[in-house]
Write a protein that holds these residues in place. Structure first.
Motif, mmCIF file in Angstrom:
data_model
loop_
_atom_site.group_PDB
_atom_site.id
_atom_site.type_symbol
_atom_site.label_atom_id
_atom_site.label_comp_id
_atom_site.label_asym_id
_atom_site.label_seq_id
_atom_site.Cartn_x
_atom_site.Cartn_y
_atom_site.Cartn_z
ATOM 1 N N ASP A 10 -22.092 2.659 -23.221
ATOM 2 C CA ASP A 10 -22.761 3.290 -24.367
ATOM 3 C C ASP A 10 -23.182 4.718 -23.994
ATOM 4 O OD1 ASP A 10 -24.671 2.426 -22.504
ATOM 5 O OD2 ASP A 10 -26.200 2.013 -24.018
ATOM 6 N N ASP A 14 -26.669 8.479 -18.022
ATOM 7 C CA ASP A 14 -26.329 7.798 -16.759
ATOM 8 C C ASP A 14 -24.972 7.111 -16.863
ATOM 9 O OD1 ASP A 14 -27.601 5.935 -18.491
ATOM 10 O OD2 ASP A 14 -28.149 4.638 -16.816
ATOM 11 N N ASP A 15 -24.547 6.753 -18.084
ATOM 12 C CA ASP A 15 -23.182 6.235 -18.261
ATOM 13 C C ASP A 15 -22.160 7.307 -17.883
ATOM 14 O OD1 ASP A 15 -25.040 5.004 -20.421
ATOM 15 O OD2 ASP A 15 -23.359 3.585 -20.367
ATOM 16 N N ASN A 39 -27.341 3.396 -26.276
ATOM 17 C CA ASN A 39 -27.979 4.713 -26.176
ATOM 18 C C ASN A 39 -27.758 5.505 -27.461
ATOM 19 O OD1 ASN A 39 -28.940 4.229 -23.600
ATOM 20 N ND2 ASN A 39 -26.989 4.822 -22.675
ATOM 21 N N ILE A 125 -22.016 -1.630 -18.795
ATOM 22 C CA ILE A 125 -23.201 -0.814 -18.490
ATOM 23 C C ILE A 125 -23.948 -0.484 -19.790
ATOM 24 C CG2 ILE A 125 -22.425 0.045 -16.248
ATOM 25 C CD1 ILE A 125 -21.403 2.600 -17.597
ATOM 26 N N ASP A 242 -26.734 3.124 -14.234
ATOM 27 C CA ASP A 242 -25.356 2.664 -14.421
ATOM 28 C C ASP A 242 -24.477 2.926 -13.198
ATOM 29 O OD1 ASP A 242 -26.018 1.701 -16.901
ATOM 30 O OD2 ASP A 242 -25.304 3.462 -17.986
HETATM 31 CA CA CA Z 1 -25.649 2.515 -20.268
#
Ligand code: CA
Ligand code: BDR
Length: 318
Positions: A10, A14-15, A39, A125, A242
Motif C-alpha cells: 500500500d 516505508d513501502d 496508507n 506489507i 516494511d
Molecule cells: Ca505498508
C-alpha cells in the motif's frame, strides 16, 4: 536461484523503501506488485506502485490492482497523516505512464502460485485482504505457497494504529485471521521487531547523498514521514517497518524468532485487530487449535539490519 516474491503493498513511504530495497536485491525475483488500500485508497496506492517501478526503471514488473475495502465494511481512513495525501509525502508526482494488468491482485497471486508451485513467497506489507481473498478463492493454495513473510501485527507489544492493534492488521482483522490459518510457513515481522529497527537522523540524511533515482525519490518523500514521527512521536528516528520484512528474507540470521500460533481479535471495540500469540500445549479453550505455529520476529541485530539496507539502496552488488 533467486527467490520468487510477490510484494502486496500500500505505498506508502516505508513501502517505497521496501520495494526499492527488494528490487536492488539479486537474491529476490519480484514477480509483481499487488496493491491494497491502507496508507491510501487503492487507486492511489496502485498509481504509486506503477510510479515507483518507473522511478526504478523496472516497468517490466507487473502491477495488479487489489481490493478496495476490507472483508467487513468500507475503507475510509487512509494514513495520510503518516504518508501524505498522495501516499508519497505530497511531492506532486506526475501520474504514472503505465497501467495495472487486467487480473485483480487475488487472481494474480493464484496465477503465479500455480505457475510456480512451491516457489512463490508472498510478502504482504499492507492489510491482508488480497492474500485472504486468494486463499478463499482457491482451497489448497496455501500448500503451494512457499512461504509468507509479512509486516503486520503486535504480539508482545502495544499497537500503533490503536492502543491494541497495528495498522495493517486492524484495517482488515478478518482477512488477517484467515491468513494466520494458512498451512504454508509464515514469518511475522510486526511491531515487536520493527519498532526496534530505528533509522537515525544521520542515516536518513545520508540517503540524499546517494546518486541514484531511487534514493533521490526517497530523499524527497522521507521528510513527510520524518515530520510525522517528530510531531506525533517526538522522535527524530523512524521505524522502517516494511523494509524489515525484506531484510528478514535476505538475512534471517539477523533476527531472533519464536514460534507461536496467532489469533487475530475480530471483535468490535478496543481490542479489535490485536494479534494474540498462543501456546498449543496450554490451549485449554482450543482458541489456537485450528492453526500452526508461525515464526514471530521479536528482535534483530539492528545496526546490521540498517547497514545492510543502506548498502543495498546505494548499490545492489553488496
Ligand atoms: Ca505498508
Ligand atoms: C504499517 O502500516 C503502514 O502505515 C506502513 O506502511 C506499514 O506497512 C506499519 O504499522
Amino acid at each position: 536461484m533467486a527467490e520468487k516474491i510477490i510484494i502486496d503493498t500500500d505505498p506508502g513511504i516505508d513501502d517505497a523503501m521496501a520495494i526499492f530495497y527488494a528490487l536492488e536485491s539479486p537474491e529476490l525475483e519480484v514477480l509483481g506488485l499487488t496493491t491494497i488500500f491502507g496508507n491510501g485508497f487503492t487507486d492511489v496506492t496502485t498509481a504509486n506502485a506503477l510510479k515507483l517501478l518507473e522511478i526504478a526503471e523496472r516497468t517490466d514488473i507487473p502491477v495488479s490492482r487489489g481490493a478496495d475495502h476490507p472483508f467487513k465494511g468500507k475503507f475510509t481512513d487512509p494514513a495520510t497523516f503518516v504518508h501524505g495525501d498522495d501516499g508519497q509525502g505530497n511531492i506532486n508526482l506526475p501520474a504514472p505512464l503505465g497501467k495495472p494488468v487486467d487480473e485483480r491482485a487475488s487472481e494474480f497471486i493464484i496465477q503465479k502460485v500455480n505457475e510456480f508451485p512451491g516457489e512463490v513467497t508472498l510478502v504482504p506489507i499492507g492489510p491482508l485482504t488480497n492474500i485472504a481473498l486468494a486463499l478463499l478463492a482457491e482451497p489448497g493454495l496455501d500448500k503451494k505457497i512457499k512461504r509468507i513473510v509479512l509486516m503486520g501485527g503486535n504480539c508482545f507489544c502495544a499497537g500503533n494504529a490503536t492502543p491494541a492493534a497495528e495498522a495493517n492488521i486492524v484495517k482488515d482483522p478478518e482477512a488477517a485471521d484467515i491468513v494466520f490459518r494458512a498451512a504454508c510457513p509464515i514469518t511475522v515481522c510486526g511491531l515487536d521487531v520493527t519498532e526496534k529497527v530505528l533509522m537515525k537522523a544521520a542515516v536518513l540524511d545520508s540517503i540524499g547523498e546517494i546518486d541514484n533515482p531511487r534514493a533521490q525519490h526517497l530523499a524527497k518523500i522521507l521528510p513527510f514521514y520524518r515530520s510525522f514521527y517528530k510531531t506525533v512521536l517526538g522522535d527524530t528516528d523512524i521505524h522502517v517497518h516494511d523494509s524489515t520484512a525484506i531484510t528478514y528474507l535476505l538475512r534471517p540470521e539477523l533476527f531472533t524468532v519464536i514460534k507461536r500460533p496467532v489469533v487475530v481479535a475480530t471483535c468490535n471495540g478496543v481490542g479489535r485487530g490485536k494479534t494474540f500469540p498462543g501456546r498449543h500445549e496450554f490451549d485449554h479453550m482450543g482458541l489456537w487449535k485450528d492453526r500452526q505455529a508461525v515464526e514471530i520476529c521479536i528482535n534483530a541485530d539492528v545496526p546490521a539490519v540498517i547497514d545492510f539496507e543502506m548498502k543495498r539502496l546505494a548499490d545492489s552488488k553488496v
